[in-house]
Motif scaffolding. Structure first.
Motif, PDB file in Angstrom:
ATOM      1  N   MET A 234      -6.336  -6.228   0.304  1.00 33.33           N
ATOM      2  CA  MET A 234      -7.673  -6.325   0.885  1.00 33.33           C
ATOM      3  C   MET A 234      -8.068  -5.072   1.662  1.00 33.33           C
ATOM      4  O   MET A 234      -9.254  -4.833   1.911  1.00 33.33           O
ATOM      5  N   ARG A 235      -7.104  -4.275   2.073  1.00 33.41           N
ATOM      6  CA  ARG A 235      -7.409  -3.130   2.938  1.00 33.41           C
ATOM      7  C   ARG A 235      -8.363  -2.162   2.249  1.00 33.41           C
ATOM      8  O   ARG A 235      -8.222  -1.860   1.063  1.00 33.41           O
ATOM      9  N   ARG A 237     -11.523  -2.551   1.559  1.00 31.65           N
ATOM     10  CA  ARG A 237     -12.585  -3.137   0.757  1.00 31.65           C
ATOM     11  C   ARG A 237     -13.681  -3.733   1.634  1.00 31.65           C
ATOM     12  O   ARG A 237     -13.441  -4.104   2.788  1.00 31.65           O
ATOM     13  N   THR A 238     -14.882  -3.829   1.087  1.00 32.54           N
ATOM     14  CA  THR A 238     -15.976  -4.581   1.698  1.00 32.54           C
ATOM     15  C   THR A 238     -16.375  -5.659   0.708  1.00 32.54           C
ATOM     16  O   THR A 238     -16.726  -5.373  -0.439  1.00 32.54           O
ATOM     17  N   LEU A 239     -16.296  -6.907   1.138  1.00 28.33           N
ATOM     18  CA  LEU A 239     -16.485  -8.039   0.236  1.00 28.33           C
ATOM     19  C   LEU A 239     -17.884  -8.617   0.418  1.00 28.33           C
ATOM     20  O   LEU A 239     -18.158  -9.321   1.400  1.00 28.33           O
ATOM     21  N   MET A 259      -7.778  -6.804  10.072  1.00 29.24           N
ATOM     22  CA  MET A 259      -8.143  -6.106   8.842  1.00 29.24           C
ATOM     23  C   MET A 259      -8.874  -7.039   7.887  1.00 29.24           C
ATOM     24  O   MET A 259      -9.915  -6.705   7.321  1.00 29.24           O
ATOM     25  N   PHE A 260      -8.378  -8.264   7.718  1.00 25.02           N
ATOM     26  CA  PHE A 260      -8.994  -9.209   6.785  1.00 25.02           C
ATOM     27  C   PHE A 260     -10.405  -9.585   7.233  1.00 25.02           C
ATOM     28  O   PHE A 260     -11.354  -9.541   6.442  1.00 25.02           O
ATOM     29  N   THR A 262     -12.493  -8.081   9.064  1.00 30.53           N
ATOM     30  CA  THR A 262     -13.458  -6.982   9.026  1.00 30.53           C
ATOM     31  C   THR A 262     -13.805  -6.554   7.598  1.00 30.53           C
ATOM     32  O   THR A 262     -14.559  -5.603   7.407  1.00 30.53           O
ATOM     33  N   ARG A 263     -13.294  -7.273   6.595  1.00 31.27           N
ATOM     34  CA  ARG A 263     -13.731  -7.051   5.208  1.00 31.27           C
ATOM     35  C   ARG A 263     -15.058  -7.742   4.933  1.00 31.27           C
ATOM     36  O   ARG A 263     -15.649  -7.572   3.869  1.00 31.27           O
TER      37      ARG A 263
END
Length: 370
Positions: A234-235, A237-239, A259-260, A262-263
């Protein structure tokens, strides 16, 4: 149907008594009774001062007046659920009784709302806690589902994800878990990195195949419409326009959790599930434990807490959860007592330690301790 008698406990002395008789049509009666009258026995378990008798399609309730009235209301709700197509089990009976007891509405309305219907099977919340959890997912951008095993945290989150995809509310589903061992070592598993990680993601694949056409799932995976990946992927990335589920979040570190979260992109909903009593991290603090404190007052983030009463597996699972919870609380209290004793400079175990050595604390002499 053969006649059956189900007799409850005697009414307490001095209690007002009542008797109610009513009929239930044949099909509904069969589904209400359940195998070996199991469900009717469960109803009686909820009302120990009510005797229940069944003859054909007629049900007779006798006992303490208030419990007879409550039992009748419960039976009416269960019949309404049967007619809505709900498959009754002991969990539905117990949950319906709790809903009526708390005055939280009609069980037939609360527990009859299906999230998905897959291959003739309806996926729906089965307890009041599960219903609140599902509603929170509908009304918040980020929802945390925290509770013990068997409470449906991940299963219901995935059902909501599939529902959102089918309604075209999102463009894709992303399912993730941290690849943390529960006593085993990842490096000793055979194969490539993908082969090693696959066992950790297998529960998510299994749930997908249960909720969607198994022939469609590989196509959705190949096109990227559904993605199942370890948390480490996931690091960076913008989902956007996604429904993201993070499972087993108790095994994330605080850095991984940050980190998760803030995606999060535009048009995306996130559901984070975990059980803080089953942390497999070797030493680091759990990101799930920390986030409940850090984000407790942030708008549009909801923490749904499920308990042993929301367990929908074997009834023994709920009792196991309660037993472990009681043990953990006892151990935590003992640790607090030991720390307080050390701060006061005393012996954490008091005179008991000296007694086991065969002498009182007053008999101790410097230089003779081992």
């Amino acid at each position: 149907m053969a006649p059956s008698d189900i007799t409850g406990a005697p009414v307490g002395p001095g209690a007002a008594t009542a008797r109610e008789e009513f009929e239930i049509d044949g099909v509904a009666m069969v589904r209400l009774l359940g195998p070996q009258d199991r469900l009717l026995t469960r109803i009686e378990h909820e009302f120990p001062h009510v005797s229940m008798h069944v003859r054909g399609n007629q049900v007779t309730l006798e006992g303490e007046a208030t419990e007879v009235a409550a039992a009748h209301r419960l039976v009416d709700e269960l019949i309404a659920m049967v007619r809505e197509g709900v498959e009754l089990g002991p969990t539905e009976v117990a949950s319906s009784a709790r809903i009526l007891e708390r005055g939280a509405g009609s069980p037939a309305e609360v527990l009859s709302q299906a999230i998905l219907v897959s291959r003739g099977k309806s996926i729906r919340p089965k307890t009041l806690g599960q219903k609140a959890y599902v509603d929170a997912i509908d009304h918040h951008t980020i929802t945390f589902g925290i509770g013990p095993a068997g409470t449906g945290k991940t299963y219901l989150a995935m059902a909501k994800a599939v529902q959102a995809l089918q309604r075209k509310e999102v463009d894709r589903i992303i399912l993730s878990r941290p690849a943390i061992e529960a006593g085993e070592r990842l490096g000793f598993l055979p194969g490539t990195l993908t082969d090693k990680i696959d066992p950790y993601l297998r529960p998510l694949y299994d749930a997908l195949n249960e909720m969607m056409d198994p022939e469609l799932v590989p196509k959705l995976l190949a096109s990227g419409t559904v993605e199942v990946a370890p948390l480490a992927y996931m690091r960076g990335r913008t989902l956007n326009n996604s429904f993201v589920v993070l499972d087993e979040a108790q095994n994330t570190t605080p850095e991984q959790m940050k980190m998760f979260l803030t995606r999060l992109g535009f048009g995306t909903r996130m559901v984070v599930t975990g059980d803080i009593t089953q942390i497999d991290l070797p030493a680091a603090a759990s990101g799930l434990q920390l986030v409940t404190k850090v984000l407790a007052d942030v708008d549009d983030i909801h923490f749904a807490r499920l308990g042993s009463e929301d367990v929908v597996r074997h009834t023994l699972v709920g009792r196991i959860v309660d037993a472990y919870t009681a043990y953990d609380e006892k151990q935590a209290a003992a640790r607090v007592r030991r720390e307080q004793a050390r701060e006061l400079g005393g012996d954490p175990e008091g005179p008991n330690r000296a007694a086991r050595r065969g002498r009182s604390p007053q008999d101790r002499k410097p230089g003779r301790e081992r």
